[in-house]
Enzyme design. Structure first.
Site, PDB file in Angstrom:
ATOM      1  N   ASP A  35       0.712  -1.120  -0.133  1.00 40.55           N
ATOM      2  CA  ASP A  35       0.028  -0.048  -0.024  1.00 40.55           C
ATOM      3  C   ASP A  35       0.781   1.288   0.006  1.00 40.55           C
ATOM      4  OD1 ASP A  35      -2.287   1.354   0.098  1.00 40.55           O
ATOM      5  OD2 ASP A  35      -2.593   1.154   2.275  1.00 40.55           O
ATOM      6  N   GLY A  36       0.354   2.383  -0.562  1.00 39.73           N
ATOM      7  CA  GLY A  36       0.955   3.624  -0.519  1.00 39.73           C
ATOM      8  C   GLY A  36       1.559   4.204  -1.698  1.00 39.73           C
ATOM      9  N   GLY A  38       0.278   5.379  -4.250  1.00 40.85           N
ATOM     10  CA  GLY A  38      -0.494   6.683  -4.666  1.00 40.85           C
ATOM     11  C   GLY A  38       0.063   8.206  -3.573  1.00 40.85           C
ATOM     12  N   ARG A  39       0.071   7.681  -2.388  1.00 42.73           N
ATOM     13  CA  ARG A  39       0.733   8.838  -1.552  1.00 42.73           C
ATOM     14  C   ARG A  39       2.232   8.981  -1.859  1.00 42.73           C
ATOM     15  NH1 ARG A  39      -1.534   6.009   3.549  1.00 42.73           N
ATOM     16  NH2 ARG A  39      -1.868   4.381   1.979  1.00 42.73           N
ATOM     17  N   ASN A  83     -10.880  -2.959  -6.204  1.00 45.74           N
ATOM     18  CA  ASN A  83      -9.948  -1.969  -6.879  1.00 45.74           C
ATOM     19  C   ASN A  83     -10.766  -1.604  -8.325  1.00 45.74           C
ATOM     20  OD1 ASN A  83      -6.631  -3.238  -5.951  1.00 45.74           O
ATOM     21  ND2 ASN A  83      -7.851  -1.479  -5.125  1.00 45.74           N
ATOM     22  N   TRP A  84     -11.579  -2.436  -8.684  1.00 51.73           N
ATOM     23  CA  TRP A  84     -12.382  -1.955  -9.882  1.00 51.73           C
ATOM     24  C   TRP A  84     -13.017  -0.702  -9.820  1.00 51.73           C
ATOM     25  CZ3 TRP A  84     -11.008  -4.600 -13.939  1.00 51.73           C
ATOM     26  CH2 TRP A  84     -10.920  -6.040 -13.932  1.00 51.73           C
TER      27      TRP A  84
HETATM   28  C1  FPP Z   1      -1.393   0.402  -3.408  1.00 49.77           C
HETATM   29  O1  FPP Z   1      -1.208   1.503  -3.612  1.00 49.77           O
HETATM   30  C2  FPP Z   1      -1.164  -0.596  -4.389  1.00 49.77           C
HETATM   31  C3  FPP Z   1      -1.739  -1.382  -5.500  1.00 49.77           C
HETATM   32  C4  FPP Z   1      -3.219  -0.869  -5.971  1.00 49.77           C
HETATM   33  C5  FPP Z   1      -1.328  -2.368  -6.075  1.00 49.77           C
HETATM   34  C6  FPP Z   1      -0.597  -2.144  -7.323  1.00 49.77           C
HETATM   35  C7  FPP Z   1       0.769  -2.722  -6.954  1.00 49.77           C
HETATM   36  C8  FPP Z   1       1.809  -2.653  -7.805  1.00 49.77           C
HETATM   37  C9  FPP Z   1       1.610  -1.814  -8.987  1.00 49.77           C
HETATM   38  C10 FPP Z   1       3.078  -3.467  -7.359  1.00 49.77           C
HETATM   39  C11 FPP Z   1       3.345  -4.389  -8.457  1.00 49.77           C
HETATM   40  C12 FPP Z   1       3.327  -5.673  -8.114  1.00 49.77           C
HETATM   41  C13 FPP Z   1       3.340  -6.623  -9.081  1.00 49.77           C
HETATM   42  C14 FPP Z   1       3.040  -8.237  -8.736  1.00 49.77           C
HETATM   43  C15 FPP Z   1       4.271  -6.637 -10.115  1.00 49.77           C
HETATM   44  P1  FPP Z   1      -2.245   2.684  -3.658  1.00 49.77           P
HETATM   45  O2  FPP Z   1      -2.818   3.272  -4.832  1.00 49.77           O
HETATM   46  O3  FPP Z   1      -3.479   1.999  -2.839  1.00 49.77           O
HETATM   47  O4  FPP Z   1      -1.729   3.879  -2.559  1.00 49.77           O
HETATM   48  P2  FPP Z   1      -2.523   4.853  -1.812  1.00 49.77           P
HETATM   49  O5  FPP Z   1      -3.038   4.122  -0.668  1.00 49.77           O
HETATM   50  O6  FPP Z   1      -1.153   5.797  -1.229  1.00 49.77           O
HETATM   51  O7  FPP Z   1      -3.539   5.603  -2.562  1.00 49.77           O
END
Ligand code: FPP
Length: 275
Positions: A35-36, A38-39, A83-84
């Site tokens: 997680d994180g 985006g931040r 996440n969709w």
């Molecule tokens: C969370 O960040 C991350 C994700 C939604 C998953 C995406 C993961 C990757 C791109 C890593 C790559 C993985 C592989 C297996 C190649 P967030 O967008 O929720 O961050 P935030 O909470 O700060 O907004």
């Protein structure tokens, strides 16, 4: 054997952490809520997708480090059923990133004897993603090293629903009127059937939630939450989590070896008065 025999430290910090690690007591399965992203991007005034790109780099480092440490299984939460709800452009970018990752990294994964598994509901993924995933799983199916599990369109509750329906199908198909479910039956019908349960769950970027991840399997996992944002989660941060894990006392509902075992009124009173 010391952990330094498995991994060459690149910095003094890594060397110090490796010296603290006992290679004989590493987790058998690490699960990570990444997680994180985006931040991380926001703090740099970059678009969110730049955070995801940096997140792939962190994932690569963690996969390589776990493989070198001979951790038997690593599960990464890449895309949840929730996440969709993100903007379509971000979802499309994540799908493209995953395909790009598979295309670039599959030869490396295969060369390192890693077996790739994807868990989740593949039916709802775009056709090209499904095909790439199926190809990657086919290519690495016979590998005997680390199992790299990518949770994609994954939800812990949907996994349980799918498991219960698979059990019901099996029971109906075989006319098993007196069949009763036990823990083993459920575990065998989860997407993770055959994998050990995670003994360490890592979550980056500070939130104290399990976010519908491996709900059944993390029953006894040690939970490690760090404020580090996922793109900054490097080798030293992973080693730090492992050192912390080795300091925990895992009791599975029992007592620690140092606690008195007697079960007398006296002992209970003693305990109560100690609060
Ligand atoms: C969370 O960040 C991350 C994700 C939604 C998953 C995406 C993961 C990757 C791109 C890593 C790559 C993985 C592989 C297996 C190649 P967030 O967008 O929720 O961050 P935030 O909470 O700060 O907004």
């Amino acid at each position: 054997m010391s952990a330094r025999d498995l991994l060459k430290p690149a910095t003094r910090e890594e060397a110090r952490l490796l010296d603290e690690l006992d290679p004989a007591r590493l987790p058998r399965h690490i699960a990570i809520i990444m997680d994180g992203n985006g931040r991380w991007a926001q703090r740099r005034h970059l678009p969110r997708v730049a955070g995801h790109r940096a997140g792939v780099h962190a994932a690569r480092t963690v996969i390589e480090t776990c493989a070198r440490l001979k951790i038997p299984a690593l599960t990464l939460y890449a895309f949840s059923v929730e996440n969709w709800r993100r903007p379509k452009a971000e979802v499309d970018f994540l799908m493209r990133l995953l395909r790009e990752y598979l295309r670039k990294e599959l030869p490396v994964i295969h060369r390192n004897n890693i077996r790739l598994l994807v868990i989740g509901r593949p039916q709802q993924l775009p056709r090209e993603v499904r095909e790439d995933v199926a190809m990657a799983m086919r290519t690495t199916a016979a590998n005997t090293g680390m199992q790299l599990v990518v949770a994609l369109n994954y939800g812990g509750r949907t996994e349980l629903v799918d498991a219960f329906n698979a059990i019901l199908d099996h029971v109906r198909h075989n006319g098993m009127d007196t069949f009763r479910v036990d823990e083993q039956t459920i575990a065998q019908h989860l997407y993770t059937a055959g994998l050990p349960d995670p003994d360490l769950l890592i979550r980056t970027s500070g939130e104290m939630r399990v976010s519908n991840f491996l709900l059944w399997q993390i029953a006894y996992a040690e939970i490690y939450v760090t404020d580090t944002l996922w793109p900054d989660f490097n080798r030293a941060r992973l080693l730090e989590a492992l050192v912390d894990f080795q300091k925990r006392e895992r009791r599975y509902g029992g007592l620690s070896p140092s606690e008195p075992r007697e079960f007398s009124e006296q002992a209970l009173v003693g305990r109560r008065t100690r609060g």
